[in-house]
Design a protein around this motif. Structure first.
Motif, mmCIF file in Angstrom:
data_model
loop_
_atom_site.group_PDB
_atom_site.id
_atom_site.type_symbol
_atom_site.label_atom_id
_atom_site.label_comp_id
_atom_site.label_asym_id
_atom_site.label_seq_id
_atom_site.Cartn_x
_atom_site.Cartn_y
_atom_site.Cartn_z
ATOM 1 N N ALA A 214 5.671 -12.205 1.969
ATOM 2 C CA ALA A 214 4.376 -11.803 2.532
ATOM 3 C C ALA A 214 4.132 -10.306 2.305
ATOM 4 C CB ALA A 214 4.319 -12.136 4.015
ATOM 5 N N ALA A 215 5.158 -9.482 2.486
ATOM 6 C CA ALA A 215 5.009 -8.038 2.262
ATOM 7 C C ALA A 215 4.682 -7.764 0.797
ATOM 8 C CB ALA A 215 6.285 -7.301 2.669
ATOM 9 N N GLU A 216 5.372 -8.448 -0.114
ATOM 10 C CA GLU A 216 5.094 -8.252 -1.543
ATOM 11 C C GLU A 216 3.679 -8.701 -1.892
ATOM 12 O OE1 GLU A 216 9.573 -8.447 -3.478
ATOM 13 O OE2 GLU A 216 8.467 -10.335 -3.231
ATOM 14 N N GLN A 217 3.198 -9.735 -1.241
ATOM 15 C CA GLN A 217 1.813 -10.171 -1.455
ATOM 16 C C GLN A 217 0.839 -9.065 -1.036
ATOM 17 O OE1 GLN A 217 0.598 -13.002 -2.887
ATOM 18 N NE2 GLN A 217 2.696 -13.547 -3.416
ATOM 19 N N HIS A 218 1.094 -8.451 0.124
ATOM 20 C CA HIS A 218 0.242 -7.354 0.603
ATOM 21 C C HIS A 218 0.313 -6.154 -0.345
ATOM 22 C CE1 HIS A 218 0.073 -9.407 4.509
ATOM 23 N NE2 HIS A 218 -0.945 -8.616 4.785
ATOM 24 N N LEU B 299 15.756 4.956 7.017
ATOM 25 C CA LEU B 299 15.040 4.100 6.078
ATOM 26 C C LEU B 299 13.944 3.384 6.852
ATOM 27 C CD1 LEU B 299 15.438 3.277 3.030
ATOM 28 C CD2 LEU B 299 16.329 1.141 3.928
ATOM 29 N N LEU B 300 12.719 3.442 6.335
ATOM 30 C CA LEU B 300 11.589 2.816 7.009
ATOM 31 C C LEU B 300 11.722 1.299 7.024
ATOM 32 C CD1 LEU B 300 8.654 4.828 5.384
ATOM 33 C CD2 LEU B 300 9.479 5.040 7.740
ATOM 34 N N GLU B 301 11.202 0.685 8.062
ATOM 35 C CA GLU B 301 11.071 -0.765 8.051
ATOM 36 C C GLU B 301 10.134 -1.121 6.911
ATOM 37 O OE1 GLU B 301 9.865 -2.544 11.753
ATOM 38 O OE2 GLU B 301 11.106 -1.151 12.904
ATOM 39 N N LEU B 302 10.401 -2.224 6.233
ATOM 40 C CA LEU B 302 9.480 -2.672 5.189
ATOM 41 C C LEU B 302 8.171 -3.098 5.825
ATOM 42 C CD1 LEU B 302 8.723 -3.373 2.283
ATOM 43 C CD2 LEU B 302 9.772 -5.622 2.655
ATOM 44 N N CYS B 303 8.285 -3.902 6.864
ATOM 45 C CA CYS B 303 7.105 -4.420 7.544
ATOM 46 C C CYS B 303 7.488 -4.789 8.958
ATOM 47 C CB CYS B 303 6.551 -5.636 6.805
ATOM 48 S SG CYS B 303 7.771 -6.963 6.582
ATOM 49 N N ASP B 304 6.481 -4.996 9.771
ATOM 50 C CA ASP B 304 6.718 -5.509 11.110
ATOM 51 C C ASP B 304 7.172 -6.954 10.987
ATOM 52 O OD1 ASP B 304 5.837 -3.112 12.298
ATOM 53 O OD2 ASP B 304 3.756 -3.763 12.155
ATOM 54 N N ALA B 305 7.536 -7.565 12.092
ATOM 55 C CA ALA B 305 7.990 -8.960 12.069
ATOM 56 C C ALA B 305 7.010 -9.848 11.311
ATOM 57 C CB ALA B 305 8.201 -9.474 13.482
ATOM 58 N N SER B 306 5.728 -9.625 11.539
ATOM 59 C CA SER B 306 4.723 -10.288 10.706
ATOM 60 C C SER B 306 3.994 -9.157 9.991
ATOM 61 C CB SER B 306 3.762 -11.127 11.548
ATOM 62 O OG SER B 306 3.135 -10.340 12.523
ATOM 63 N N GLY C 224 1.114 -6.154 -3.562
ATOM 64 C CA GLY C 224 0.610 -6.457 -4.892
ATOM 65 C C GLY C 224 1.658 -6.280 -5.982
ATOM 66 N N PHE C 225 2.919 -6.149 -5.601
ATOM 67 C CA PHE C 225 4.022 -6.049 -6.560
ATOM 68 C C PHE C 225 5.314 -6.466 -5.871
ATOM 69 C CE2 PHE C 225 3.546 -1.824 -4.645
ATOM 70 C CZ PHE C 225 4.837 -1.525 -4.229
ATOM 71 N N ARG C 226 6.297 -6.817 -6.702
ATOM 72 C CA ARG C 226 7.608 -7.200 -6.187
ATOM 73 C C ARG C 226 8.451 -5.952 -5.996
ATOM 74 N NH1 ARG C 226 7.875 -12.070 -5.565
ATOM 75 N NH2 ARG C 226 10.071 -12.543 -5.501
ATOM 76 N N LEU C 227 9.282 -5.956 -4.974
ATOM 77 C CA LEU C 227 10.211 -4.853 -4.756
ATOM 78 C C LEU C 227 11.292 -4.871 -5.824
ATOM 79 C CD1 LEU C 227 10.874 -4.790 -0.905
ATOM 80 C CD2 LEU C 227 9.049 -3.709 -2.199
ATOM 81 N N ASP D 84 10.490 3.637 -7.273
ATOM 82 C CA ASP D 84 9.595 3.148 -8.318
ATOM 83 C C ASP D 84 9.965 1.690 -8.592
ATOM 84 O OD1 ASP D 84 7.987 2.615 -10.468
ATOM 85 O OD2 ASP D 84 8.882 4.117 -11.792
ATOM 86 N N CYS D 85 9.235 0.785 -7.995
ATOM 87 C CA CYS D 85 9.530 -0.642 -8.123
ATOM 88 C C CYS D 85 9.136 -1.197 -9.483
ATOM 89 C CB CYS D 85 8.845 -1.419 -7.001
ATOM 90 S SG CYS D 85 9.535 -1.036 -5.365
ATOM 91 N N ARG D 86 8.428 -0.439 -10.286
ATOM 92 C CA ARG D 86 8.071 -0.876 -11.638
ATOM 93 C C ARG D 86 9.194 -0.600 -12.629
ATOM 94 N NH1 ARG D 86 1.771 0.416 -13.012
ATOM 95 N NH2 ARG D 86 0.896 -1.106 -11.583
ATOM 96 N N GLY D 87 10.083 0.314 -12.300
ATOM 97 C CA GLY D 87 11.170 0.668 -13.207
ATOM 98 C C GLY D 87 12.365 -0.250 -13.035
ATOM 99 N N ALA D 88 13.074 -0.509 -14.106
ATOM 100 C CA ALA D 88 14.233 -1.409 -14.073
ATOM 101 C C ALA D 88 15.336 -0.903 -13.164
ATOM 102 C CB ALA D 88 14.776 -1.610 -15.491
#
Length: 184
Positions: A32-36, A63-70, A38-41, A116-120
């Motif tokens: 769900a977070a990746e959908q919000h 380290l920040l939380e990725l997202c809240d529970a929802s 618009g890219f994969r981690l 940078d989630c676009r980099g390998a």
């Protein structure tokens, strides 16, 4: 494909000592977070959030939380920060944020560690807005580590520039060469 399991095991052990450690997120929350976003981690970052914890560990246990529970757009999460920073700001036409660069740690004074989630390799970047050269926001981007794995290893070994015994040393961070192109 990289085998991050030995590093993840060390990270789980180190993170267990953090008073701020949050429970890992589910694969459904990650999706769900990746959908919000618009890219994969980056795969290692996704594994951190799903097997180590949803923030509260790492450098300064911050380290920040990725997202809240929802997943929501709360700015106290990596997701919320990204959505806010990547949104066009009509009041500042010179502002832009590179797509796929996720803020994962707030150092304070506007500085953020980002992946940078676009980099390998998942290059870890330092966004340092106080270093901007006039209105050129690309001068605020530096390479903190060539890969997320190396950045995490540096934290585990207590060799990061942010460590108390390292603060007096010279930083050898170089500007992020892709900044100008990625900010267009």
């Amino acid at each position: 494909m990289n085998d991050f399991e030995p590093l993840l095991e060390r990270l789980r052990t180190a993170a267990a000592d953090s008073e701020n450690l949050q429970d890992p997120i589910t694969l459904q929350s990650l999706d769900a977070a990746e959908q919000h976003l618009g890219f994969r981690l980056h795969p290692l970052l996704a594994a951190l959030y799903t097997t180590v914890g949803n923030g509260g560990f790492g450098p300064q246990d911050a380290l920040l939380e990725l997202c809240d529970a929802s997943p929501s757009d709360g700015t106290d999460t990596a997701l919320g920060n990204y959505l806010t920073l990547a949104s066009p700001d009509g009041s500042d036409p010179g502002w832009s944020w590179p797509a796929g660069v996720l803020p994962i740690l707030d150092w304070g004074c506007g500085m953020m560690a980002c992946v940078d989630c676009r980099g390998a390799d998942g290059t870890v970047l330092l966004f340092e807005p106080n270093a901007t050269d006039g209105e050129d926001v690309s001068t605020a981007w530096f390479v903190d580590s060539p890969s997320l794995a190396e950045w995490l290893q540096t934290w585990l070994d207590r060799r990061g520039w942010y460590e108390e015994d390292q603060l007096d040393g010279d930083s050898d961070m170089r500007p992020w060469p892709e900044a100008a192109d990625r900010l267009r």
